[in-house]
Design an enzyme around this catalytic site. Structure first.
Site, PDB file in Angstrom:
ATOM      1  N   ARG A  55       2.868   3.228   3.156  1.00 18.88           N
ATOM      2  CA  ARG A  55       2.411   4.361   3.966  1.00 18.88           C
ATOM      3  C   ARG A  55       1.729   3.899   5.249  1.00 18.88           C
ATOM      4  O   ARG A  55       1.548   4.684   6.160  1.00 18.88           O
ATOM      5  CB  ARG A  55       1.427   5.217   3.154  1.00 18.88           C
ATOM      6  CG  ARG A  55       2.054   5.899   1.972  1.00 18.88           C
ATOM      7  CD  ARG A  55       1.020   6.746   1.238  1.00 18.88           C
ATOM      8  NE  ARG A  55      -0.179   6.014   0.871  1.00 18.88           N
ATOM      9  CZ  ARG A  55      -0.342   5.329  -0.244  1.00 18.88           C
ATOM     10  NH1 ARG A  55       0.619   5.277  -1.135  1.00 18.88           N
ATOM     11  NH2 ARG A  55      -1.473   4.702  -0.499  1.00 18.88           N
ATOM     12  N   GLY A  98       1.157   2.965 -10.056  1.00 19.26           N
ATOM     13  CA  GLY A  98       0.427   3.982  -9.314  1.00 19.26           C
ATOM     14  C   GLY A  98       1.020   5.364  -9.446  1.00 19.26           C
ATOM     15  O   GLY A  98       0.592   6.173 -10.257  1.00 19.26           O
ATOM     16  N   HIS A 148       0.828  -1.213   0.000  1.00 21.70           N
ATOM     17  CA  HIS A 148       0.000   0.000   0.000  1.00 21.70           C
ATOM     18  C   HIS A 148       0.859   1.258   0.000  1.00 21.70           C
ATOM     19  O   HIS A 148       0.568   2.220   0.692  1.00 21.70           O
ATOM     20  CB  HIS A 148      -0.978  -0.007   1.168  1.00 21.70           C
ATOM     21  CG  HIS A 148      -1.797  -1.251   1.245  1.00 21.70           C
ATOM     22  ND1 HIS A 148      -2.721  -1.572   0.270  1.00 21.70           N
ATOM     23  CD2 HIS A 148      -1.795  -2.270   2.131  1.00 21.70           C
ATOM     24  CE1 HIS A 148      -3.272  -2.737   0.575  1.00 21.70           C
ATOM     25  NE2 HIS A 148      -2.717  -3.184   1.696  1.00 21.70           N
TER      26      HIS A 148
END
Length: 177
Positions: A67, A118, A64
């Site tokens: 973070r 991303g 993820h």
């Protein structure tokens, strides 16, 4: 989850976590949809086996964006363990840490079925809109194709584990000395 004394964003994220979620929820999802269910956030062989036992159709190796927790492993470092545990029963995708075409090559060599991108896409979208996204995707593709050519691979199917050396490989090599 309790609210934190951090920023509003940290409080919001903390409020979005449902601690009651379990593998039973995957079973429930299967009763309400015929869509494939992929589980994101898998980093270990144990979670891979649990996900497969729960009947998922794919795994997304992700931390993820690192973070959520300090000191989680990089996704590329966890990928091979997850691929081995999946034993070809479900596709395994890599999400996170892809910044260059060489990263795509490494992920495929370690057994990923594909990758998700991303930050490069989000940042290029913010900076230059659709043209920026097209540009970053073209750069990734060009770098990936160059990496394949330099490795002597004419097709994606030719990419395999023999083309790369991981940190774990280097540590094993040094320990043999």
């Amino acid at each position: 989850m309790e609210k934190t004394a951090d920023s509003g964003l940290a409080s919001y994220v903390a409020g979005q976590i449902d601690r009651s979620l379990s593998w039973k929820d995957v079973k429930w999802l299967q009763t309400i949809t015929s869509l494939p269910i992929l589980v994101k956030g898998v980093l270990t062989a144990e979670d891979t086996r649990l996900a497969i036992q729960a009947g998922i159709q794919g795994i997304i190796v992700s931390n993820h964006g690192a973070r959520q927790l300090d000191y989680v492993p990089a996704t590329i470092s966890s990928l091979e363990e997850v691929v081995k545990a999946a034993q070809g029963r479900v596709p395994v995708f890599l999400d996170g840490g892809v910044r260059r075409g060489t990263d795509v090559f490494k992920a495929l060599a370690l057994g990923a079925s594909g990758i998700f991108i991303g930050r490069p896409v989000v940042f290029s979208l913010a900076a230059e809109g659709e043209a920026g996204v097209r540009n970053v995707l073209k750069m990734l593709r060009d770098e990936f194709e160059l990496t394949m050519a330099l490795a002597g691979c004419c097709s994606v199917k030719e990419i395999n584990r023999n083309y790369i050396q991981t940190e774990a490989d280097m540590i094993r090599s040094i320990s043999r000395l």
